[in-house]
Design a protein around this motif. Structure first.
Motif, PDB file in Angstrom:
ATOM      1  N   SER A 189      52.815  36.050  13.996  1.00 43.90           N
ATOM      2  CA  SER A 189      53.900  35.944  14.979  1.00 43.90           C
ATOM      3  C   SER A 189      53.334  36.127  16.380  1.00 43.90           C
ATOM      4  O   SER A 189      53.374  37.233  16.943  1.00 43.90           O
ATOM      5  CB  SER A 189      54.977  37.003  14.710  1.00 43.90           C
ATOM      6  OG  SER A 189      55.454  36.930  13.392  1.00 43.90           O
ATOM      7  N   PRO A 190      52.757  35.084  16.966  1.00 45.75           N
ATOM      8  CA  PRO A 190      52.191  35.186  18.320  1.00 45.75           C
ATOM      9  C   PRO A 190      53.224  35.717  19.320  1.00 45.75           C
ATOM     10  O   PRO A 190      54.401  35.390  19.245  1.00 45.75           O
ATOM     11  CB  PRO A 190      51.800  33.744  18.641  1.00 45.75           C
ATOM     12  CG  PRO A 190      51.609  33.101  17.303  1.00 45.75           C
ATOM     13  CD  PRO A 190      52.620  33.735  16.396  1.00 45.75           C
ATOM     14  N   GLY A 191      52.753  36.582  20.220  1.00 42.73           N
ATOM     15  CA  GLY A 191      53.666  37.140  21.219  1.00 42.73           C
ATOM     16  C   GLY A 191      54.408  38.363  20.746  1.00 42.73           C
ATOM     17  O   GLY A 191      55.336  38.829  21.416  1.00 42.73           O
ATOM     18  N   SER A 192      54.045  38.916  19.589  1.00 38.38           N
ATOM     19  CA  SER A 192      54.720  40.104  19.070  1.00 38.38           C
ATOM     20  C   SER A 192      54.442  41.312  19.969  1.00 38.38           C
ATOM     21  O   SER A 192      53.440  41.366  20.682  1.00 38.38           O
ATOM     22  CB  SER A 192      54.254  40.400  17.642  1.00 38.38           C
ATOM     23  OG  SER A 192      52.846  40.503  17.580  1.00 38.38           O
ATOM     24  N   ARG A 193      55.338  42.303  19.935  1.00 43.38           N
ATOM     25  CA  ARG A 193      55.263  43.466  20.811  1.00 43.38           C
ATOM     26  C   ARG A 193      54.062  44.353  20.460  1.00 43.38           C
ATOM     27  O   ARG A 193      53.735  44.525  19.293  1.00 43.38           O
ATOM     28  CB  ARG A 193      56.559  44.269  20.679  1.00 43.38           C
ATOM     29  CG  ARG A 193      56.667  45.456  21.627  1.00 43.38           C
ATOM     30  CD  ARG A 193      58.023  46.117  21.461  1.00 43.38           C
ATOM     31  NE  ARG A 193      58.153  46.673  20.114  1.00 43.38           N
ATOM     32  CZ  ARG A 193      57.745  47.891  19.775  1.00 43.38           C
ATOM     33  NH1 ARG A 193      57.134  48.662  20.658  1.00 43.38           N
ATOM     34  NH2 ARG A 193      57.917  48.333  18.542  1.00 43.38           N
ATOM     35  N   MET A 194      53.443  44.904  21.501  1.00 38.15           N
ATOM     36  CA  MET A 194      52.327  45.830  21.290  1.00 38.15           C
ATOM     37  C   MET A 194      52.837  47.102  20.621  1.00 38.15           C
ATOM     38  O   MET A 194      53.761  47.744  21.124  1.00 38.15           O
ATOM     39  CB  MET A 194      51.675  46.186  22.629  1.00 38.15           C
ATOM     40  CG  MET A 194      50.540  47.195  22.535  1.00 38.15           C
ATOM     41  SD  MET A 194      49.092  46.548  21.688  1.00 38.15           S
ATOM     42  CE  MET A 194      48.540  45.298  22.871  1.00 38.15           C
ATOM     43  N   PRO A 195      52.290  47.501  19.461  1.00 39.92           N
ATOM     44  CA  PRO A 195      52.779  48.707  18.784  1.00 39.92           C
ATOM     45  C   PRO A 195      52.390  49.982  19.532  1.00 39.92           C
ATOM     46  O   PRO A 195      51.476  50.002  20.347  1.00 39.92           O
ATOM     47  CB  PRO A 195      52.082  48.641  17.420  1.00 39.92           C
ATOM     48  CG  PRO A 195      50.877  47.811  17.646  1.00 39.92           C
ATOM     49  CD  PRO A 195      51.239  46.819  18.702  1.00 39.92           C
ATOM     50  N   ARG A 221      44.012  56.283  11.852  1.00 33.75           N
ATOM     51  CA  ARG A 221      45.375  55.786  12.022  1.00 33.75           C
ATOM     52  C   ARG A 221      45.450  54.745  13.128  1.00 33.75           C
ATOM     53  O   ARG A 221      46.157  53.740  13.008  1.00 33.75           O
ATOM     54  CB  ARG A 221      46.319  56.967  12.315  1.00 33.75           C
ATOM     55  CG  ARG A 221      46.707  57.755  11.077  1.00 33.75           C
ATOM     56  CD  ARG A 221      47.431  59.042  11.428  1.00 33.75           C
ATOM     57  NE  ARG A 221      46.501  60.064  11.904  1.00 33.75           N
ATOM     58  CZ  ARG A 221      46.868  61.257  12.362  1.00 33.75           C
ATOM     59  NH1 ARG A 221      48.165  61.558  12.414  1.00 33.75           N
ATOM     60  NH2 ARG A 221      45.975  62.135  12.738  1.00 33.75           N
ATOM     61  N   LEU A 222      44.711  54.978  14.208  1.00 37.11           N
ATOM     62  CA  LEU A 222      44.692  53.997  15.297  1.00 37.11           C
ATOM     63  C   LEU A 222      44.094  52.673  14.834  1.00 37.11           C
ATOM     64  O   LEU A 222      44.636  51.597  15.116  1.00 37.11           O
ATOM     65  CB  LEU A 222      43.891  54.550  16.477  1.00 37.11           C
ATOM     66  CG  LEU A 222      43.696  53.592  17.658  1.00 37.11           C
ATOM     67  CD1 LEU A 222      45.026  53.189  18.263  1.00 37.11           C
ATOM     68  CD2 LEU A 222      42.796  54.224  18.722  1.00 37.11           C
ATOM     69  N   ARG A 223      42.990  52.735  14.106  1.00 36.71           N
ATOM     70  CA  ARG A 223      42.359  51.509  13.616  1.00 36.71           C
ATOM     71  C   ARG A 223      43.261  50.793  12.610  1.00 36.71           C
ATOM     72  O   ARG A 223      43.275  49.562  12.562  1.00 36.71           O
ATOM     73  CB  ARG A 223      40.999  51.836  12.990  1.00 36.71           C
ATOM     74  CG  ARG A 223      39.941  52.217  14.025  1.00 36.71           C
ATOM     75  CD  ARG A 223      38.619  52.581  13.383  1.00 36.71           C
ATOM     76  NE  ARG A 223      37.650  52.972  14.388  1.00 36.71           N
ATOM     77  CZ  ARG A 223      36.515  52.336  14.654  1.00 36.71           C
ATOM     78  NH1 ARG A 223      36.184  51.256  13.955  1.00 36.71           N
ATOM     79  NH2 ARG A 223      35.692  52.753  15.588  1.00 36.71           N
ATOM     80  N   ALA A 224      43.988  51.570  11.823  1.00 37.98           N
ATOM     81  CA  ALA A 224      44.914  50.956  10.868  1.00 37.98           C
ATOM     82  C   ALA A 224      46.037  50.220  11.598  1.00 37.98           C
ATOM     83  O   ALA A 224      46.427  49.113  11.210  1.00 37.98           O
ATOM     84  CB  ALA A 224      45.484  52.032   9.945  1.00 37.98           C
ATOM     85  N   LEU A 225      46.566  50.831  12.661  1.00 39.97           N
ATOM     86  CA  LEU A 225      47.607  50.168  13.447  1.00 39.97           C
ATOM     87  C   LEU A 225      47.075  48.902  14.111  1.00 39.97           C
ATOM     88  O   LEU A 225      47.770  47.882  14.188  1.00 39.97           O
ATOM     89  CB  LEU A 225      48.144  51.125  14.505  1.00 39.97           C
ATOM     90  CG  LEU A 225      49.300  52.036  14.090  1.00 39.97           C
ATOM     91  CD1 LEU A 225      49.695  52.938  15.247  1.00 39.97           C
ATOM     92  CD2 LEU A 225      50.500  51.214  13.640  1.00 39.97           C
ATOM     93  N   ARG A 226      45.856  48.966  14.617  1.00 38.77           N
ATOM     94  CA  ARG A 226      45.257  47.770  15.223  1.00 38.77           C
ATOM     95  C   ARG A 226      45.059  46.675  14.186  1.00 38.77           C
ATOM     96  O   ARG A 226      45.248  45.494  14.478  1.00 38.77           O
ATOM     97  CB  ARG A 226      43.920  48.140  15.875  1.00 38.77           C
ATOM     98  CG  ARG A 226      44.081  48.908  17.179  1.00 38.77           C
ATOM     99  CD  ARG A 226      42.747  49.387  17.715  1.00 38.77           C
ATOM    100  NE  ARG A 226      42.888  49.996  19.033  1.00 38.77           N
ATOM    101  CZ  ARG A 226      41.981  50.767  19.616  1.00 38.77           C
ATOM    102  NH1 ARG A 226      40.836  51.034  18.966  1.00 38.77           N
ATOM    103  NH2 ARG A 226      42.190  51.291  20.806  1.00 38.77           N
ATOM    104  N   HIS A 227      44.670  47.080  12.976  1.00 36.87           N
ATOM    105  CA  HIS A 227      44.519  46.108  11.882  1.00 36.87           C
ATOM    106  C   HIS A 227      45.850  45.418  11.609  1.00 36.87           C
ATOM    107  O   HIS A 227      45.921  44.183  11.508  1.00 36.87           O
ATOM    108  CB  HIS A 227      44.017  46.841  10.634  1.00 36.87           C
ATOM    109  CG  HIS A 227      44.008  46.009   9.388  1.00 36.87           C
ATOM    110  ND1 HIS A 227      43.015  45.090   9.116  1.00 36.87           N
ATOM    111  CD2 HIS A 227      44.887  45.947   8.340  1.00 36.87           C
ATOM    112  CE1 HIS A 227      43.267  44.503   7.962  1.00 36.87           C
ATOM    113  NE2 HIS A 227      44.390  45.005   7.467  1.00 36.87           N
ATOM    114  N   SER A 228      46.922  46.202  11.514  1.00 36.44           N
ATOM    115  CA  SER A 228      48.246  45.627  11.262  1.00 36.44           C
ATOM    116  C   SER A 228      48.697  44.761  12.427  1.00 36.44           C
ATOM    117  O   SER A 228      49.319  43.709  12.227  1.00 36.44           O
ATOM    118  CB  SER A 228      49.264  46.752  11.027  1.00 36.44           C
ATOM    119  OG  SER A 228      48.933  47.498   9.879  1.00 36.44           O
TER     120      SER A 228
END
Length: 340
Positions: A140-146, A125-132
């Motif tokens: 979208s450069p500068g987007s918020r860290m999930p 799940r962590l790797r999937a979130l990092r992928h997204s």
């Protein structure tokens, strides 16, 4: 809940009164939370929303074949699921202690300055979130860290980190004998367990299974590379057949069998049949081959016998070797195969 032992700079919270630690009763969540407070806290566990850059992989994870094409597809599917359905259950983490930091550094691995937690269960799940997150950042450069919701459990030893991860992964598809072999080698090499028998007892498996899975380390490096790339077809019994082939006919034949396994996705039964077929073909070829033979006597009393046992191997017997013949023979052998 000011001053909680779980409060940390990397923790942010999204209110959710229904979210409680595993095993707790609903309705115990803390209300009126701020962005730096714990969602819930019971005993040595708490639930937090953590920035994904504060998390690192478990140094004793039981899963290792993350680079295979099979697993990469799992990452993409998980990312899509999280995007459409959200996170359905928290991951399990522990705090990154000084002891764990030193252990990771001794292995030569780097730790980011933001790292505060170690993932025990939830690496995919962590790797999937990092992928997204990478895809979103590219668009979208500068987007918020999930962030990811996590249960934080304190006071865990290296043995706990491995056993919790092992039990969790055993319940999921994709955990394979290559993962087990790599993980078991690591915990044994680093003395997390006294020996293979201690490991077998802790995991509730037989000594025979430990030995069979560890055959991964007794095959040529090239075969291990095949297994890491396509772990689903290289089960412990298949690796055992490849090891047996190596013992009988050498590394080249073992690699040839492994290539057949990978290219044709052979089942365990098919691997055994292929091995038998290869051995029979080799023996038939050796039987048909008529090697060089010689039996002669010289005037100086020297009796020479030579017989080619197989392609590339000749056994020579010399009887009655004089000092002069010995020196000539030594010079001839030196010219034939000089030392390096």
């Amino acid at each position: 809940m000011k001053g909680s032992m779980f409060s940390a700079p990397g923790a942010t919270v999204t209110p959710n009164p229904d979210l409680v630690p595993f095993g707790a009763k609903p309705g115990k969540a803390t209300s009126q939370r701020t962005s730096t407070e714990v969602i819930t806290e019971i005993g040595d566990e708490a639930v937090l929303d953590l920035r994904i850059d504060t998390l690192i992989s478990n140094p004793y994870n039981s899963r290792h074949t993350y680079d295979s094409s099979e697993y990469q597809q799992n990452i993409i599917e998980m990312a899509e699921s999280l995007d459409h359905n959200g996170q359905l259950s928290p991951i399990l983490v522990t705090q990154l202690t000084d002891e764990l930091r030193e252990l990771i550094k001794l292995r030569g691995d780097e730790i980011s300055a933001a790292a505060q937690y170690v993932v025990i269960d939830g690496e995919t799940r962590l790797r999937a979130l990092r992928h997204s997150a990478r895809l979103e950042a590219s668009q979208s450069p500068g987007s918020r860290m999930p962030t990811i919701r996590a249960i934080v459990r304190l006071g865990l030893l290296p043995k706990d980190l491995y056993e919790l991860a092992f039990v969790a992964n055993e319940q999921r598809k994709g955990h394979n004998d290559v993962d087990r072999a790599i993980g078991w080698r690591r915990v044994l090499d680093e003395s997390v367990y006294k020996d293979a028998a201690d490991l077998a007892t802790a995991l509730g498996v037989s000594d025979t299974l430990i030995s069979l899975v560890m055959s991964f380390w007794q095959v040529p490096e090239e075969v291990r590379s095949f297994a890491k790339a396509c772990p689903s077809v290289f089960s412990a019994p298949t690796l055992g057949e490849i090891r047996n082939m190596q013992n009988q006919l050498g590394s080249d034949k073992a690699i040839e069998l492994a290539m057949a396994v990978m290219d044709r996705k052979l089942s365990q039964r098919a691997v055994k049949a292929e091995k038998t077929k290869m051995i029979s073909a080799h023996r038939a070829a050796a039987t048909r081959y008529q090697g060089y033979q010689y039996d002669g006597r010289g005037e100086n009393g020297l009796h020479v016998k030579a017989k080619e046992k197989s392609v590339g191997r000749i056994d020579i017997s010399l009887v009655g070797v004089s000092e002069a013949v010995r020196e000539k023979l030594a010079r001839f052998l030196e010219e034939l195969a000089p030392e390096h």
